[in-house]
Scaffold this active site. Structure first.
Site, PDB file in Angstrom:
ATOM      1  N   HIS A  97       0.288   1.842  -4.603  1.00 26.61           N
ATOM      2  CA  HIS A  97       0.475   0.409  -4.824  1.00 26.61           C
ATOM      3  C   HIS A  97       0.083   0.171  -6.270  1.00 26.61           C
ATOM      4  CE1 HIS A  97      -0.898   0.404  -0.550  1.00 26.61           C
ATOM      5  NE2 HIS A  97      -0.140  -0.632  -0.399  1.00 26.61           N
ATOM      6  N   ASP A 100      -3.647  -0.126  -6.725  1.00 20.98           N
ATOM      7  CA  ASP A 100      -4.457   1.086  -6.554  1.00 20.98           C
ATOM      8  C   ASP A 100      -4.729   1.752  -7.896  1.00 20.98           C
ATOM      9  OD1 ASP A 100      -3.773   0.678  -3.859  1.00 20.98           O
ATOM     10  OD2 ASP A 100      -2.191   2.204  -3.918  1.00 20.98           O
TER      11      ASP A 100
HETATM   12  C1  3MF Z   1      -1.475  -1.263   6.262  1.00 21.26           C
HETATM   13  C2  3MF Z   1      -0.611  -0.197   5.726  1.00 21.26           C
HETATM   14  C3  3MF Z   1      -0.384  -0.248   4.276  1.00 21.26           C
HETATM   15  C4  3MF Z   1       0.995   0.196   3.905  1.00 21.26           C
HETATM   16  C5  3MF Z   1       1.094   0.204   2.407  1.00 21.26           C
HETATM   17  C6  3MF Z   1       2.474   0.642   1.977  1.00 21.26           C
HETATM   18  C7  3MF Z   1      -2.263  -0.078   2.934  1.00 21.26           C
HETATM   19  O1  3MF Z   1      -1.767  -1.052   7.603  1.00 21.26           O
HETATM   20  O2  3MF Z   1      -0.189   0.716   6.423  1.00 21.26           O
HETATM   21  O3  3MF Z   1      -1.335   0.639   3.696  1.00 21.26           O
HETATM   22  O4  3MF Z   1       1.227   1.496   4.365  1.00 21.26           O
HETATM   23  O5  3MF Z   1       0.862  -1.092   1.944  1.00 21.26           O
HETATM   24  O6  3MF Z   1       3.418  -0.168   2.532  1.00 21.26           O
END
Ligand code: 3MF
Ligand code: MG
Length: 431
Positions: A97, A100
């Site tokens: 992301h 991140d």
């Molecule tokens: C939340 C998720 C997310 C998604 C991520 C990519 C933080 O339950 O699973 O992980 O996987 O945002 O779409």
């Protein structure tokens, strides 16, 4: 090189090893006509391994990492160590992301400058390392500005901020040669219907996704656009509830041929389904794209994002994926995090190595079941009655014609066993 992982050497396949090794994940081993590495297409999730400090609703940070900090030096160190871990594991992919990889700036432009600097660093590293980008995505859920949604926010300024953020993340994913772009709508839902205009929010989400698809074509991005279903958490209700719900949404907004799904084990379970149900449904609807691999704790009602450790479950998941022809641009992203007490750098390696072996065992079992026709032969036998000319003719007939046959006594259903336990025993022989 940092000294974060100490003397941990690159992990290799050695089924007889005493210490850290892959005992089942053998990248070059050919399974069902393809290298295991090319079947599984493992990816490390930047957020769980490098951004998450170890907090839970009742306690804060537990992990001590040299890259903690909200400046660019910390972000660059995080990237350096992330690529060291990718090399130790020998994984072919990773995912991120925007939030991140870079510190939040005091303006959109400042955040974008930070983001672009790390994307530049990633571009350099991708040129000189084996790892590639499986997918990028935008974090439209952590910052308080997104508390009431992103594309579905009652405030148009948040829709605009989200659109600009997704544009930047899609541009970066395209630049880095990403195979997919993912949208998880963690805040695209509601806490209460009392303050929600469902129709307006769904229409805005439909327009937003159409804009993303239009932009994908404008910039010539060849990757898949993927929606990641989840029924709730953090929202009380998330619009992208499960595969079937998302497919209906895609059809309503004319996107069922443009968008596929990134399906997560833990999210399937939260939605009251098995992982293999969601994968089979996505295959049958033609929208199976990629997976987030993890597991939930069956005694807790939330998304625990644990590393997978259940071979039978994983085997049935890869069985559905292989039935779909395997991954094209998708892969197996470990959307999995350590338990917050697993403090050591080696825990990050142990967790991924074990999970990769579990997936390799599952893949081999699934491939063997398919090769032996172990489940498809009895499945075909169960539906054989539909192969007769009369049965096929019925599907293009009408109720009155069919009713006439039944009333004339030509039809006499005789129930047959579904043989579930026999089939479960067959699966047990392979896992
Ligand atoms: C939340 C998720 C997310 C998604 C991520 C990519 C933080 O339950 O699973 O992980 O996987 O945002 O779409
Ligand atoms: Mg996920």
């Amino acid at each position: 090189m940092s000294d974060f992982f100490g003397d941990i050497a690159p992990v290799s396949y050695n089924p007889d090893a005493e210490g850290l090794a892959y005992r089942h994940y053998n990248p070059d081993e050919v399974v069902a006509g393809k290298r295991m590495e090319d079947h599984l297409r493992f990816a490390v999730a930047y957020w769980h391994s490098f951004a998450w400090p170890g907090g839970d609703p009742f306690g804060g940070q537990t992990f001590d990492r040299p890259w903690w900090g909200d400046d660019m030096a910390a972000a660059r160190l995080k990237a350096e160590i992330a690529f060291e871990m990718f090399e130790i594991l020998g994984v072919p992919y990773f995912c991120w992301h925007d939030a991140d990889i870079r510190p939040e700036g005091d303006s959109f432009a400042a955040s974008k400058r930070n983001f672009d600097e790390i994307i530049d660093l990633f571009a350099e590293k991708l040129d000189s390392s084996k790892v590639k980008l499986l997918w990028g995505t935008a974090n439209l859920f952590s910052h308080r500005r997104f508390m009431s949604g992103a594309a579905t926010n009652p405030d148009p300024d948040v829709f605009a901020w989200s659109a600009a953020t997704v544009k930047n993340c899609l541009d970066a994913t395209h630049r880095l040669g990403g195979q997919n772009y993912v949208l998880w709508g963690g805040r695209e839902g509601y806490e209460t219907l009392l303050n929600t205009d469902l129709g307006q929010e769904l229409d805005h989400m439909g327009r937003f996704l159409n804009m993303v698809v239009d932009y994908k074509h404008k910039i010539g991005f060849q990757g898949q656009i993927l929606i990641e279903p989840k029924p709730q958490e953090p929202t009380k209700h998330q619009y992208d509830y499960d595969v079937a719900t998302v497919y209906g949404f895609l059809q309503k907004y004319g996107l069922e041929k443009e968008v596929k799904l990134n399906i997560e084990q833990g999210h399937a379970i939260l939605a009251g389904h098995s992982f293999e149900h969601e994968l089979a449904m996505a295959r049958e609807l033609g929208v199976l794209g990629s997976i987030d691999m993890n597991r939930n704790d069956y005694q807790s009602g939330w998304d625990t994002d644990q590393f997978p450790n259940n071979v039978p479950e994983v085997a049935l998941a890869y069985y559905e994926i292989l039935k779909a022809g395997g991954f094209d641009k998708g892969g197996t992203n470990f959307d999995s995090k350590l338990r917050r007490q697993s403090l050591d750098p080696s825990d990050l390696i142990e967790a991924h190595v074990g999970a990769m072996d579990i997936c390799a065992r599952g893949l081999k079992a699934a491939a063997q079941m398919l090769e032996d026709d172990a489940l498809e032969a009895p499945r075909r036998a169960r539906y054989a009655g539909w192969e007769t000319p009369e049965a096929q003719a019925m599907l293009t007939s009408d109720l009155e014609t069919i009713a006439a046959r039944v009333e004339a006594g030509e039809v006499n259903p005789a129930p047959r066993s579904g043989q579930q336990e026999k089939l479960e025993n067959i699966v047990s022989r392979y896992v």
